[in-house]
Design a protein around this motif. Structure first.
Motif, mmCIF file in Angstrom:
data_model
loop_
_atom_site.group_PDB
_atom_site.id
_atom_site.type_symbol
_atom_site.label_atom_id
_atom_site.label_comp_id
_atom_site.label_asym_id
_atom_site.label_seq_id
_atom_site.Cartn_x
_atom_site.Cartn_y
_atom_site.Cartn_z
ATOM 1 N N GLN A 37 0.835 -1.191 0.000
ATOM 2 C CA GLN A 37 0.000 0.000 0.000
ATOM 3 C C GLN A 37 0.877 1.251 0.000
ATOM 4 O O GLN A 37 1.691 1.435 0.909
ATOM 5 C CB GLN A 37 -0.841 -0.042 1.285
ATOM 6 C CG GLN A 37 -2.124 0.723 1.264
ATOM 7 C CD GLN A 37 -3.254 0.006 0.541
ATOM 8 O OE1 GLN A 37 -3.247 -1.209 0.480
ATOM 9 N NE2 GLN A 37 -4.190 0.753 0.002
ATOM 10 N N LEU A 38 0.767 2.055 -1.045
ATOM 11 C CA LEU A 38 1.475 3.334 -1.088
ATOM 12 C C LEU A 38 0.415 4.414 -0.960
ATOM 13 O O LEU A 38 -0.398 4.585 -1.859
ATOM 14 C CB LEU A 38 2.214 3.492 -2.417
ATOM 15 C CG LEU A 38 2.967 4.798 -2.577
ATOM 16 C CD1 LEU A 38 4.374 4.667 -2.011
ATOM 17 C CD2 LEU A 38 3.045 5.219 -4.034
ATOM 18 N N GLU A 39 0.389 5.082 0.180
ATOM 19 C CA GLU A 39 -0.725 5.943 0.525
ATOM 20 C C GLU A 39 -2.015 5.151 0.332
ATOM 21 O O GLU A 39 -2.161 4.125 0.947
ATOM 22 C CB GLU A 39 -0.616 7.264 -0.218
ATOM 23 C CG GLU A 39 0.573 8.002 0.405
ATOM 24 C CD GLU A 39 1.033 9.244 -0.265
ATOM 25 O OE1 GLU A 39 0.838 9.390 -1.482
ATOM 26 O OE2 GLU A 39 1.608 10.083 0.451
ATOM 27 N N ASN A 40 -2.933 5.535 -0.576
ATOM 28 C CA ASN A 40 -4.109 4.648 -0.641
ATOM 29 C C ASN A 40 -4.180 3.777 -1.894
ATOM 30 O O ASN A 40 -5.229 3.290 -2.253
ATOM 31 C CB ASN A 40 -5.400 5.443 -0.440
ATOM 32 C CG ASN A 40 -5.333 6.728 -1.205
ATOM 33 O OD1 ASN A 40 -4.568 6.789 -2.175
ATOM 34 N ND2 ASN A 40 -6.084 7.739 -0.803
ATOM 35 N N LYS A 41 -3.008 3.566 -2.524
ATOM 36 C CA LYS A 41 -3.002 2.711 -3.715
ATOM 37 C C LYS A 41 -2.340 1.367 -3.389
ATOM 38 O O LYS A 41 -1.312 1.337 -2.741
ATOM 39 C CB LYS A 41 -2.172 3.370 -4.825
ATOM 40 C CG LYS A 41 -2.705 4.713 -5.280
ATOM 41 C CD LYS A 41 -1.677 5.446 -6.132
ATOM 42 C CE LYS A 41 -1.005 6.546 -5.338
ATOM 43 N NZ LYS A 41 -0.162 7.471 -6.063
ATOM 44 N N ASP A 42 -2.952 0.256 -3.852
ATOM 45 C CA ASP A 42 -2.291 -1.040 -3.688
ATOM 46 C C ASP A 42 -1.473 -1.345 -4.943
ATOM 47 O O ASP A 42 -2.030 -1.601 -6.013
ATOM 48 C CB ASP A 42 -3.320 -2.153 -3.436
ATOM 49 C CG ASP A 42 -2.618 -3.484 -3.124
ATOM 50 O OD1 ASP A 42 -1.393 -3.582 -3.341
ATOM 51 O OD2 ASP A 42 -3.301 -4.417 -2.662
ATOM 52 N N LEU A 43 -0.167 -1.298 -4.792
ATOM 53 C CA LEU A 43 0.713 -1.439 -5.957
ATOM 54 C C LEU A 43 0.641 -2.825 -6.592
ATOM 55 O O LEU A 43 0.885 -2.972 -7.784
ATOM 56 C CB LEU A 43 2.165 -1.143 -5.558
ATOM 57 C CG LEU A 43 2.443 0.263 -5.000
ATOM 58 C CD1 LEU A 43 3.919 0.429 -4.695
ATOM 59 C CD2 LEU A 43 1.993 1.339 -5.976
ATOM 60 N N THR A 44 0.302 -3.847 -5.787
ATOM 61 C CA THR A 44 0.276 -5.191 -6.367
ATOM 62 C C THR A 44 -0.931 -5.381 -7.299
ATOM 63 O O THR A 44 -0.973 -6.317 -8.074
ATOM 64 C CB THR A 44 0.230 -6.299 -5.285
ATOM 65 O OG1 THR A 44 -0.985 -6.137 -4.542
ATOM 66 C CG2 THR A 44 1.411 -6.234 -4.353
ATOM 67 N N LYS A 45 -1.902 -4.470 -7.207
ATOM 68 C CA LYS A 45 -3.104 -4.607 -8.049
ATOM 69 C C LYS A 45 -3.052 -3.674 -9.269
ATOM 70 O O LYS A 45 -3.998 -3.573 -10.024
ATOM 71 C CB LYS A 45 -4.375 -4.260 -7.238
ATOM 72 C CG LYS A 45 -4.498 -4.957 -5.897
ATOM 73 C CD LYS A 45 -5.037 -6.362 -6.036
ATOM 74 C CE LYS A 45 -5.189 -7.082 -4.716
ATOM 75 N NZ LYS A 45 -3.987 -7.206 -3.902
#
Ligand SMILES: Nc1ncnc2c1ncn2[C@@H]1O[C@H](COP(=O)(O)OP(=O)(O)OP(=O)(O)O)[C@@H](O)[C@H]1O
Ligand SMILES: [Mg+2]
Length: 328
Positions: A69-77
């Motif tokens: 989770q980078l701030e409110n983004k899930d990088l794996t998705k």
């Protein structure tokens, strides 16, 4: 309270075809304005973890589970098109070998300017040169105007690493991942690059994820340290606490093998045995350090407990009974 820039939860990476697990469910956070180090022997999964964060692992080869989770983004998705906006802007990375990361047939100026233009496509030619000079000054390169016209082979390893740091900074990243950034450099240059990274981290208030196999180097720069072993989480805590009072026997072994702690002529300690191969590690149920551990308990072969204290997280059954992280 600390603000986390990045939250990694139960990250697992395996190789698709073989189902070999390289990273085995690790969790950690990177806080705003800190230097977090990941330290571990060769093959412990440090670079694979860094590449997950940068979105550099091909889904054709690797399967990734868990969340980043980078701030409110899930990088794996995230798909590749969206990742392109994150890479360089939110997270940037520098690598171990500064020669191979630069194009040998292009001048430093054209490579740095290309990075700046990518970030700011409408910049005028005059501004572009000014920006390129500004970034070289930021990484403390003397005579930047002249340096812009040079090719990578005309520079020392330390200079080339400074150029790569400058290129990583053009997007004003929140996190800089530095994967063994000083390993290919000699000791005095190593110290200069560490000093530069500390200076930049303070000045730009970014976070740094600093990856190294060398706890001695890590102790010069990191606020906190995560120790990894064979893709697994070992111990996480403040650098000075880890160094003064390592809880996990593996961390103790790493500290005893820091060269600077020893007198000249004295034989350096090393941890007997070897990190298990991926296939061997995949068959082990309990602690992956079991075979090399001088303090192992019978229960360590079956399962490992996580012990969470105020200042430390350690995965080791030695502390599981008292739950206080107190040495037994
Ligand atoms: N595609 C792949 N197929 C099989 N094994 C792989 C693959 N990619 C990585 N590995 C293995 O995963 C393990 C972890 O690799 P990684 O590069 O993350 O190690 P590291 O901790 O960065 O080590 P070093 O200190 O040498 O850089 C290694 O054993 C590596 O051989
Ligand atoms: Mg590596």
């Amino acid at each position: 309270m600390y603000k986390n820039i990045l939250e990694v939860k139960n990250l697992e990476v395996s190789v698709n075809q073989s189902e070999l697990k390289i990273v085995k469910g690790i969790s950690f956070n990177v806080r705003e304005g800190e230097v977090l180090a990941i330290v571990g022997e060769s093959g412990s999964g440090k670079s694979v973890t860094a590449k997950v964060l940068m979105g550099l692992l091909s889904r054709d080869t690797y399967n990734i589970d868990g969340s980043v989770q980078l701030e409110n983004k899930d990088l794996t998705k995230m798909n590749e098109a969206t990742y392109r906006k994150v890479r360089g802007n939110d997270i940037a990375m520098i690598f171990q070998e500064p020669m191979t990361s630069l194009n040998p047939v292009l001048t430093i100026g054209s490579q740095l300017k290309e990075a700046i233009t990518r970030n700011n496509p409408n910049i005028s030619r005059k501004q572009l040169t000014q920006e390129a000079i500004r970034f070289l000054e930021m990484v403390q390169i003397p005579n930047p105007k002249m340096r812009l016209k040079q090719y990578p082979f005309e520079m020392s390893g330390g200079m080339r690493q400074r150029i790569l740091i400058a290129m990583a900074l053009v997007g004003d990243p929140k996190i800089l991942i530095a994967d063994e950034p000083t390993t290919a450099l000699d000791v005095t240059v190593q110290a200069d690059i560490i000093k530069l990274l500390i200076h930049l981290q303070n000045k730009l208030n970014m976070s740094i994820l600093f990856i190294s196999h060398d706890l001695g180097v890590v102790s010069q720069i990191a606020n906190r340290v995560l120790v990894m072993y064979s893709g697994d989480f070992i111990e996480l805590g403040e650098t000075k606490n880890i160094l003064n009072n390592p809880l996990h026997p593996y961390t103790e072994g790493l500290i005893e093998s820091i060269p600077s702690l020893y007198q000249k002529g004295e034989i350096l300690n090393s941890i007997p045995g070897q990190i298990p191969g991926l296939a061997e590690g995949n068959h082990m149920k309990g602690c992956l350090f079991y075979n090399r551990c001088s303090k192992r308990l019978p229960s360590c072969k079956e399962a490992v407990q996580e012990v969470h204290t105020e200042e430390r997280i350690v995965h080791c059954n030695l502390y599981a009974q008292n739950k206080k992280g107190v040495k037994v």
